[in-house]
Design an enzyme around this catalytic site. Structure first.
Site, short mmCIF file in Angstrom:
data_model
loop_
_atom_site.label_atom_id
_atom_site.label_comp_id
_atom_site.label_asym_id
_atom_site.label_seq_id
_atom_site.Cartn_x
_atom_site.Cartn_y
_atom_site.Cartn_z
N GLY A 53 0.83 -1.20 0.00
CA GLY A 53 0.00 0.00 0.00
C GLY A 53 0.86 1.24 0.00
O GLY A 53 2.06 1.19 0.30
N CYS A 80 5.39 -6.06 1.55
CA CYS A 80 5.74 -4.63 1.50
C CYS A 80 5.12 -3.90 2.70
O CYS A 80 5.52 -4.11 3.83
CB CYS A 80 5.32 -4.03 0.16
SG CYS A 80 6.14 -2.46 -0.22
N TYR A 81 4.11 -3.04 2.48
CA TYR A 81 3.46 -2.37 3.61
C TYR A 81 2.93 -3.39 4.61
O TYR A 81 2.95 -3.16 5.82
CB TYR A 81 2.32 -1.49 3.11
CG TYR A 81 1.61 -0.73 4.21
CD1 TYR A 81 2.10 0.50 4.65
CD2 TYR A 81 0.47 -1.25 4.84
CE1 TYR A 81 1.47 1.20 5.68
CE2 TYR A 81 -0.17 -0.56 5.86
CZ TYR A 81 0.33 0.66 6.28
OH TYR A 81 -0.29 1.34 7.30
N HIS A 167 7.92 -7.84 -3.84
CA HIS A 167 6.59 -8.24 -4.33
C HIS A 167 6.67 -9.58 -5.06
O HIS A 167 6.99 -9.63 -6.26
CB HIS A 167 6.04 -7.16 -5.27
CG HIS A 167 5.65 -5.91 -4.56
ND1 HIS A 167 4.39 -5.71 -4.04
CD2 HIS A 167 6.36 -4.79 -4.27
CE1 HIS A 167 4.34 -4.52 -3.46
NE2 HIS A 167 5.52 -3.94 -3.58
N LYS A 366 -9.91 -12.56 -16.15
CA LYS A 366 -10.22 -12.78 -17.57
C LYS A 366 -9.82 -14.17 -18.05
O LYS A 366 -10.60 -14.85 -18.73
CB LYS A 366 -9.54 -11.70 -18.42
CG LYS A 366 -9.69 -11.89 -19.92
CD LYS A 366 -11.13 -11.75 -20.38
CE LYS A 366 -11.53 -10.29 -20.45
NZ LYS A 366 -12.88 -10.11 -21.06
#
Length: 510
Positions: A53, A80-81, A167, A366
């Protein structure tokens, strides 16, 4: 079936986290970090992932969690955050990074953690941070580092709490999927039990339970999503379903006839075609702002369906082919910002004349929708149609919509798609189309001065449509397409090729 809860803190890659988890055969859903503890317990997750974030953990009003979440006894992975928040709330500390890391960075792990089991000692990961862990919380230890980040990965193995500063969900992290699999399989003890076959039976059961003996009206747009939704709903409720195909005058060349024939021949269901071109184009006259165009189209779709429903008698439910990226990009269901309102999500009016809206694909990406189409027995020619947005050519004509502009973009797009197919590239490019820019420029044709429009060609390659890279089309193909459009489409004297990836751009131009 066991599932993972992904708590969204507003990072740009958050939808990818869910996508990668599902690729591992584990079902998951994204929820806002503000989800209450009661709702978390009711969701009954087998594990939790905190996403990245944009906030900073030590600033006022930064997103935070109830510490009770750490007492559930569930495995948790903070990204991460998410890692920084875990440490911040459990007695550690974070600081502004001395060396900010963005992009590809070399990561080294110490070989002692299940999180990196089977992963090369040194590999490339994707970093995007200006804050880092300064002091670990009690019970945690470092398990990986980079040149600029001492706590690139951490763990409290006893409590099954893990954190990574990088990430793993981004494909640039070379072993990201392996790291996520290690967390899901080896730390959490989960197995790859979620499949499209599971989803079909579950979704059909949910639709039948919700609809009962009611009647369903499906908004059939002609795209892949609505076609697959139609097949699923027909399998669930049969003749209780009526498909309304609204030709809003914003379809590709000959598409209305092709869609009507394909859906009737393939599915054998009842289809009512509504020719509403004049109605939509009148509403869009003079409108240039893309969000306004989307809102108008969403409103008119609903009003057309309401009018058609009254002709059919009592209709209880409106069904749509909304998919997961539509929901997240529209800012619904998580903490991510609104990127654009999809006409079937953010474009809906506040009041609709239906008991409820049914969206059987709302939890799918998708590529999962295509898998579902094959599972339901739809022909590949229908399942692998080029993606086409609900607002249609309204967002492929930049600025005000006119009949002349629509004719130009239809003809140019048809030429582009024809030449891509001739080159045998239609399955290797995930989405490609022509758009009419609002740019007019000077040209020369037949020794005469022209002042005509520029067509932008767009082609991208992607796995999930949340990130995309522009396609490196052969120059010979672009040359052929350019010459044909300029020679065959009146009003065009310049062809541009879009070489922007997503992010920072979106796939569509508006």
């Amino acid at each position: 079936m066991k599932k993972v809860l992904v708590l969204d803190f507003g990072g740009q890659y958050n939808l990818l986290v869910a996508r990668r988890v599902r690729e591992c055969g584990v079902y998951c859903e994204i929820k806002p970090y503000t989800m209450s503890m009661d709702d978390i317990r009711a969701f009954d997750p087998a594990a939790i992932i905190f996403t990245g974030g944009p906030a900073t953990v030590f600033e006022p009003n930064a997103p935070a969690l109830d510490n009770a979440i750490f007492e559930l006894g569930l495995p948790i992975l903070g990204i991460c955050y998410g890692q920084q928040l875990m440490i911040h709330q459990l007695g550690g500390a974070c600081r502004r990074a001395e060396v900010r890391e963005y992009g590809k960075v070399e990561l080294t792990h110490d070989g002692t953690s299940l999180l990196f089991d089977g992963v090369e000692p040194t590999s490339i990961c994707w970093m995007s941070h200006g804050v880092e862990v300064e002091k670990l919380s009690p019970g945690f230890r470092a398990i990986a580092h980079t040149a600029g980040c001492a706590y690139a990965a951490i763990e409290n193995a006893e409590r099954k709490l893990y954190g990574v500063q990088f990430h793993p969900e981004v494909l640039h992290t070379v072993h990201g999927t392996e790291i996520l699999k290690n967390f899901l399989y080896k730390v959490c003890g989960l197995s790859p039990e979620w499949s499209m076959a599971n989803y079909v039976s579950e979704a059909i059961g949910e639709v039948r339970a919700k609809v009962g003996s009611g009647k369903v009206l499906l908004a059939l747009s002609g795209g892949v999503d609505s076609a697959v939704a139609a097949a699923l709903l027909y399998r669930a409720v049969g003749e209780q379903l009526t498909c309304i195909f609204v030709d809003h005058g914003l379809l590709r060349k000959d598409e209305g006839d092709q869609v009507e024939q394909a859906m009737h021949d393939c599915l054998g269901m009842r289809i009512v075609r509504v020719n509403a071109q004049e109605r939509f184009l009148t509403k869009l006259a003079g409108i240039s702002e893309p969000e306004r165009k989307r809102k108008i189209i969403g409103e008119e779709f609903i009003r057309v369906f309401e009018a058609e429903a009254k002709k059919l008698g009592r209709v209880d439910f409106l069904a749509q082919g909304t998919i997961y990226p539509d929901v997240v990009e529209s800012g619904v269901g998580g903490e991510s910002v609104v990127i654009k309102s999809h006409h079937n999500v953010g474009g809906l009016p506040d009041h609709v004349d239906f008991k409820e809206i049914i969206e059987p694909l709302r939890r799918l990406f998708k590529d999962e929708v295509r898998q579902l189409g094959i599972e339901l027995g739809l022909p590949e020619s229908l399942v692998w149609r080029q993606p086409f947005p609900g607002p249609g050519l309204a967002i492929r004509v930049i600025g005000e919509i006119t009949e002349e502009k629509l004719h130009i973009v239809r003809e140019a797009d048809a030429i582009f798609r024809e030449e891509v197919a001739k080159a045998g590239l239609e399955r290797s490019i995930n989405q490609y189309f022509a758009a009419l820019t609002n740019l007019r420029s000077v040209g020369v044709m037949g020794d005469e001065r022209t002042y005509d429009y520029a067509i932008a060609l767009r082609a991208v390659e992607t796995q999930d449509f949340m990130t995309a890279d522009f396609s490196r089309l052969p120059w010979e193909l672009l040359d052929t397409v350019s010459r044909r459009i300029v020679n065959e489409v009146k009003g065009v004297n310049r062809i541009l090729y879009d070489v922007t990836s997503k992010p920072p751009a979106t796939v569509e131009l508006e």
